[in-house]
Design a protein around this motif. Structure first.
Motif, PDB file in Angstrom:
ATOM      1  N   ILE A  36      48.126  95.750  68.275  1.00 62.55           N
ATOM      2  CA  ILE A  36      47.504  97.079  68.174  1.00 62.55           C
ATOM      3  C   ILE A  36      48.541  98.175  68.434  1.00 62.55           C
ATOM      4  O   ILE A  36      48.597  99.182  67.718  1.00 62.55           O
ATOM      5  N   ALA A  37      49.370  97.973  69.456  1.00 69.81           N
ATOM      6  CA  ALA A  37      50.380  98.983  69.803  1.00 69.81           C
ATOM      7  C   ALA A  37      51.380  99.187  68.672  1.00 69.81           C
ATOM      8  O   ALA A  37      51.662 100.324  68.272  1.00 69.81           O
ATOM      9  N   VAL A  38      51.926  98.089  68.144  1.00 67.74           N
ATOM     10  CA  VAL A  38      52.920  98.198  67.071  1.00 67.74           C
ATOM     11  C   VAL A  38      52.303  98.817  65.826  1.00 67.74           C
ATOM     12  O   VAL A  38      52.900  99.696  65.187  1.00 67.74           O
ATOM     13  N   THR A  39      51.090  98.378  65.469  1.00 72.75           N
ATOM     14  CA  THR A  39      50.430  98.912  64.274  1.00 72.75           C
ATOM     15  C   THR A  39      50.169 100.403  64.413  1.00 72.75           C
ATOM     16  O   THR A  39      50.428 101.187  63.480  1.00 72.75           O
ATOM     17  N   ALA A  40      49.672 100.816  65.567  1.00 75.09           N
ATOM     18  CA  ALA A  40      49.380 102.236  65.791  1.00 75.09           C
ATOM     19  C   ALA A  40      50.657 103.072  65.755  1.00 75.09           C
ATOM     20  O   ALA A  40      50.698 104.148  65.131  1.00 75.09           O
ATOM     21  N   LEU A  41      51.710 102.600  66.403  1.00 77.32           N
ATOM     22  CA  LEU A  41      52.982 103.335  66.415  1.00 77.32           C
ATOM     23  C   LEU A  41      53.573 103.442  65.010  1.00 77.32           C
ATOM     24  O   LEU A  41      54.052 104.500  64.604  1.00 77.32           O
ATOM     25  N   ALA A  42      53.533 102.326  64.276  1.00 74.90           N
ATOM     26  CA  ALA A  42      54.142 102.296  62.948  1.00 74.90           C
ATOM     27  C   ALA A  42      53.425 103.201  61.963  1.00 74.90           C
ATOM     28  O   ALA A  42      54.058 103.829  61.106  1.00 74.90           O
ATOM     29  N   LEU A  43      52.108 103.286  62.079  1.00 76.23           N
ATOM     30  CA  LEU A  43      51.331 104.058  61.108  1.00 76.23           C
ATOM     31  C   LEU A  43      51.129 105.515  61.513  1.00 76.23           C
ATOM     32  O   LEU A  43      50.494 106.277  60.778  1.00 76.23           O
ATOM     33  N   THR A  44      51.652 105.893  62.671  1.00 78.73           N
ATOM     34  CA  THR A  44      51.565 107.298  63.079  1.00 78.73           C
ATOM     35  C   THR A  44      52.948 107.930  63.187  1.00 78.73           C
ATOM     36  O   THR A  44      53.261 108.891  62.476  1.00 78.73           O
ATOM     37  N   LEU A  45      53.800 107.386  64.032  1.00 77.79           N
ATOM     38  CA  LEU A  45      55.109 107.991  64.262  1.00 77.79           C
ATOM     39  C   LEU A  45      56.022 107.933  63.037  1.00 77.79           C
ATOM     40  O   LEU A  45      56.680 108.926  62.703  1.00 77.79           O
ATOM     41  N   LEU A  46      56.070 106.788  62.365  1.00 73.73           N
ATOM     42  CA  LEU A  46      56.990 106.669  61.227  1.00 73.73           C
ATOM     43  C   LEU A  46      56.604 107.590  60.062  1.00 73.73           C
ATOM     44  O   LEU A  46      57.467 108.336  59.569  1.00 73.73           O
ATOM     45  N   PRO A  47      55.360 107.589  59.604  1.00 69.71           N
ATOM     46  CA  PRO A  47      55.015 108.492  58.495  1.00 69.71           C
ATOM     47  C   PRO A  47      55.226 109.967  58.834  1.00 69.71           C
ATOM     48  O   PRO A  47      55.545 110.769  57.945  1.00 69.71           O
ATOM     49  N   LEU A  48      55.046 110.326  60.102  1.00 71.95           N
ATOM     50  CA  LEU A  48      55.206 111.722  60.503  1.00 71.95           C
ATOM     51  C   LEU A  48      56.669 112.128  60.660  1.00 71.95           C
ATOM     52  O   LEU A  48      56.975 113.299  60.903  1.00 71.95           O
ATOM     53  N   GLY A  49      57.579 111.155  60.557  1.00 73.33           N
ATOM     54  CA  GLY A  49      59.003 111.471  60.624  1.00 73.33           C
ATOM     55  C   GLY A  49      59.637 111.311  61.984  1.00 73.33           C
ATOM     56  O   GLY A  49      60.805 111.660  62.165  1.00 73.33           O
ATOM     57  N   HIS A  50      58.893 110.769  62.960  1.00 74.23           N
ATOM     58  CA  HIS A  50      59.468 110.522  64.289  1.00 74.23           C
ATOM     59  C   HIS A  50      60.134 109.138  64.270  1.00 74.23           C
ATOM     60  O   HIS A  50      59.669 108.188  64.911  1.00 74.23           O
TER      61      HIS A  50
END
Length: 206
Positions: A36-50
């Motif tokens: 859950i943690a990896v999926t949430a981080l990957a689909l929020t931070l990466l697309p937003l450019g962080h």
């Protein structure tokens, strides 16, 4: 490539696993929480450019990937169900990482080589699912296909690290090149596993 690191992390994580065991935390809970943690981080931070923050946090959880296995061994509760759950959720996490990278390039078309990056990341996403599928299907027909040049940890490091480091000055062309190399390596791994299974089954009377 990163087998020694996994052994080191198992040693480091053993005290953590003992502590979690005393708290009553189960291996399945650790597996699900990590996915859950990896999926949430990957689909929020990466697309937003962080990219750097996302890469570091995902890398942290990736290093904890073997914690559930250590916990299971210490508790004496290793099971086929646990192995199935871990493997399945690994596919979800991996897919989320490369989906996040793909979305980054799609949502930031002004980034150098954005189209190239999106295509390469999408190829990594697709081929990253086929590599473990080939192994699973091989085992289902009585063969073994663990060989290949692009194992899971290799794919995550090679795919994510260069993208993350573009936040601190690495040229984007280096990241897109790494993704391209990874896609090719994954395709080669699929080919190696198909060839291996064909060779094994050719020796078995049909």
């Amino acid at each position: 490539m990163f087998g020694r690191l996994r052994s080191l992390m198992t040693t480091v994580l053993t005290p953590v696993a003992r502590w979690l065991l005393r708290l009553g935390v189960t291996p399945d809970a650790v597996t699900v929480a990590g996915a859950i943690a990896v999926t949430a981080l990957a689909l929020t931070l990466l697309p937003l450019g962080h990219l750097l923050l996302g890469g570091l946090l995902i890398g942290f959880f990736a290093l904890l990937d073997s914690l559930d296995g250590v916990l299971a061994r210490l508790s004496g509760h290793t099971s086929r169900w646990g192995a199935f759950l871990d493997s399945t959720l690994d596919r979800v996490s991996d897919g989320a990482v490369f989906a996040g990278i793909t979305l980054y390039f799609v949502l930031h078309p002004d980034v150098p080589h954005a189209t190239w990056g999106a295509v390469a990341a999408l190829a990594c996403l697709a081929l990253g699912g086929i590599v473990p599928y080939a192994r699973a299907r091989a085992e289902a027909v009585g063969a073994t296909a663990k060989n290949g040049i692009a194992e899971r940890t290799d794919r995550l490091v090679i795919g994510l690290a260069p993208v993350a480091f573009t936040d601190i000055g690495l040229p984007m062309v280096a990241a897109t090149t790494a993704l391209t190399v990874l896609a090719v390596a994954s395709a080669v791994t699929v080919g190696q596993r198909v060839t291996t299974v064909h060779r094994q089954l050719a020796k078995v009377p049909q």
